[in-house]
Design a protein around this motif. Structure first.
Motif, PDB file in Angstrom:
ATOM      1  N   TYR B  35      49.715  35.925  30.936  1.00  0.00           N
ATOM      2  CA  TYR B  35      50.558  34.841  31.424  1.00  0.00           C
ATOM      3  C   TYR B  35      50.022  33.518  30.905  1.00  0.00           C
ATOM      4  O   TYR B  35      48.820  33.347  30.744  1.00  0.00           O
ATOM      5  CB  TYR B  35      50.544  34.767  32.951  1.00  0.00           C
ATOM      6  N   GLN B  37      49.944  29.542  32.133  1.00  0.00           N
ATOM      7  CA  GLN B  37      50.190  28.651  33.261  1.00  0.00           C
ATOM      8  C   GLN B  37      49.996  27.215  32.813  1.00  0.00           C
ATOM      9  O   GLN B  37      48.877  26.780  32.542  1.00  0.00           O
ATOM     10  CB  GLN B  37      49.260  28.967  34.435  1.00  0.00           C
ATOM     11  N   LEU B  43      54.576  30.275  36.207  1.00  0.00           N
ATOM     12  CA  LEU B  43      53.858  31.150  35.292  1.00  0.00           C
ATOM     13  C   LEU B  43      54.845  31.764  34.302  1.00  0.00           C
ATOM     14  O   LEU B  43      55.909  32.236  34.675  1.00  0.00           O
ATOM     15  CB  LEU B  43      53.180  32.299  36.052  1.00  0.00           C
ATOM     16  N   LEU B  88      46.289  27.166  31.057  1.00  0.00           N
ATOM     17  CA  LEU B  88      45.444  28.222  31.621  1.00  0.00           C
ATOM     18  C   LEU B  88      46.084  29.556  31.274  1.00  0.00           C
ATOM     19  O   LEU B  88      47.266  29.768  31.567  1.00  0.00           O
ATOM     20  CB  LEU B  88      45.342  28.061  33.140  1.00  0.00           C
ATOM     21  N   LEU B  90      46.185  33.440  31.894  1.00  0.00           N
ATOM     22  CA  LEU B  90      45.794  34.397  32.917  1.00  0.00           C
ATOM     23  C   LEU B  90      46.096  35.815  32.465  1.00  0.00           C
ATOM     24  O   LEU B  90      47.163  36.096  31.907  1.00  0.00           O
ATOM     25  CB  LEU B  90      46.553  34.125  34.213  1.00  0.00           C
ATOM     26  N   ASP B 103      54.611  47.025  42.613  1.00  0.00           N
ATOM     27  CA  ASP B 103      53.169  46.864  42.409  1.00  0.00           C
ATOM     28  C   ASP B 103      52.750  45.401  42.421  1.00  0.00           C
ATOM     29  O   ASP B 103      53.305  44.579  41.695  1.00  0.00           O
ATOM     30  CB  ASP B 103      52.751  47.463  41.070  1.00  0.00           C
ATOM     31  N   GLU B 104      51.724  45.097  43.223  1.00  0.00           N
ATOM     32  CA  GLU B 104      51.138  43.779  43.113  1.00  0.00           C
ATOM     33  C   GLU B 104      50.273  43.735  41.865  1.00  0.00           C
ATOM     34  O   GLU B 104      49.829  44.772  41.356  1.00  0.00           O
ATOM     35  CB  GLU B 104      50.303  43.433  44.355  1.00  0.00           C
ATOM     36  N   GLN B 105      50.060  42.539  41.382  1.00  0.00           N
ATOM     37  CA  GLN B 105      49.227  42.371  40.202  1.00  0.00           C
ATOM     38  C   GLN B 105      47.896  41.764  40.611  1.00  0.00           C
ATOM     39  O   GLN B 105      47.809  40.979  41.555  1.00  0.00           O
ATOM     40  CB  GLN B 105      49.941  41.482  39.177  1.00  0.00           C
ATOM     41  N   PHE B 107      44.802  39.537  39.262  1.00  0.00           N
ATOM     42  CA  PHE B 107      44.605  38.525  38.233  1.00  0.00           C
ATOM     43  C   PHE B 107      43.126  38.253  37.974  1.00  0.00           C
ATOM     44  O   PHE B 107      42.290  38.333  38.882  1.00  0.00           O
ATOM     45  CB  PHE B 107      45.275  37.212  38.653  1.00  0.00           C
ATOM     46  N   GLY B 108      42.860  37.880  36.733  1.00  0.00           N
ATOM     47  CA  GLY B 108      41.559  37.337  36.391  1.00  0.00           C
ATOM     48  C   GLY B 108      41.540  35.843  36.668  1.00  0.00           C
ATOM     49  O   GLY B 108      42.565  35.255  37.008  1.00  0.00           O
ATOM     50  N   PRO B 109      40.380  35.206  36.477  1.00  0.00           N
ATOM     51  CA  PRO B 109      40.258  33.774  36.782  1.00  0.00           C
ATOM     52  C   PRO B 109      40.852  32.867  35.714  1.00  0.00           C
ATOM     53  O   PRO B 109      40.989  31.667  35.939  1.00  0.00           O
ATOM     54  CB  PRO B 109      38.747  33.561  36.880  1.00  0.00           C
TER      55      PRO B 109
END
Lengths: 115, 116
Positions: B35, B37, B43, B88, B90, B103-105, B107-109
């Motif tokens: 993604y 951002q 997003l 950013l 993601l 499904d929830e996703q 995420f990384g930072p």
């Protein structure tokens, strides 16, 4: 086409106040899922809740509660007795089945809780 | 390491540089996402991989090139970027193949990218 609107871009509240974050969605599908995610300053979005389109029961989890109303296409999120740690950007998202999981995010609401 | 990790966390590059962003998920998931951002924008989904196969390229310019060598790793190769690509980036993963709407996703930072 699906769309998610979070009309409040920034909200400031004083600690211990209640605050409601609004989310309005648009979709033509009858089966869909709604999500809320929290993005703290560290960057990663954290999953908070999922609701499917057939389940309009409200949900409470500690100080968090969610109000899903299909009649108004809204999925609002309330934080009771807000705390400084609640300061973050909150995203509402809509997911429909497609060839892949098509998730549409709102623009996010930045919540600042002032001590 | 747990969850979804991304490196580097910050990246500054010139318009003529070539760099890569790395994402790794330690959750045993089968789908991975990139993604973008940007400030004041929702997003933007860039790429989706399901079981290492790209299933969506969401009209992303060719200066962004994804690679998914296995179900745990995802790369985003960058070359000749523009200043408007500063954002950013993601990475996310989800448990099942990329067609499960429920499904929830995870995420990384993110990688904060600045293009000069």
């Amino acid at each position: 086409a699906q769309k998610v609107t979070q009309a409040q871009t920034e909200i400031s509240v004083v600690e211990k106040e209640d605050v409601t974050l609004d989310c309005v969605y648009e979709t033509r599908d009858t089966t869909y899922y709604l999500f809320w995610y929290k993005q703290p300053p560290s960057g990663e979005l954290v999953f908070l809740i999922r609701r499917n389109s057939f389940d309009e029961q409200n949900e409470i989890s500690g100080r968090y509660s969610w109000n899903f109303q299909k009649s108004t296409s809204s999925f609002n999120f309330t934080i009771t007795a807000s705390q400084v740690v609640d300061s973050a950007v909150y995203f509402c998202a809509l997911s429909e089945d497609g060839g892949y999981q098509k998730v549409t995010f709102g623009i996010g609401t930045k919540l600042q809780v002032i001590p | 390491e747990t969850g979804v990790t991304q490196t580097p966390r910050h990246l500054v590059m010139g318009m003529t540089n070539k760099k890569s962003l790395k994402c790794e998920q330690h959750l045993g998931h089968n789908a991975m996402y990139w993604y973008k951002q940007s400030a004041k924008k929702p997003l933007e989904l860039m790429f989706v991989y399901s079981l290492e196969e790209r299933v969506e390229n969401n009209s992303v310019p060719s200066r962004f090139s994804p690679e998914c060598p296995n179900s745990s790793h995802l790369f985003l190769h960058l070359h000749t970027l523009q200043p408007e690509d500063s954002a950013l980036y993601l990475c996310a993963s989800s448990p099942n193949r990329a067609g499960r709407a429920r499904d929830e996703q995870f995420f990384g930072p993110g990688t904060r990218l600045t293009v000069l």
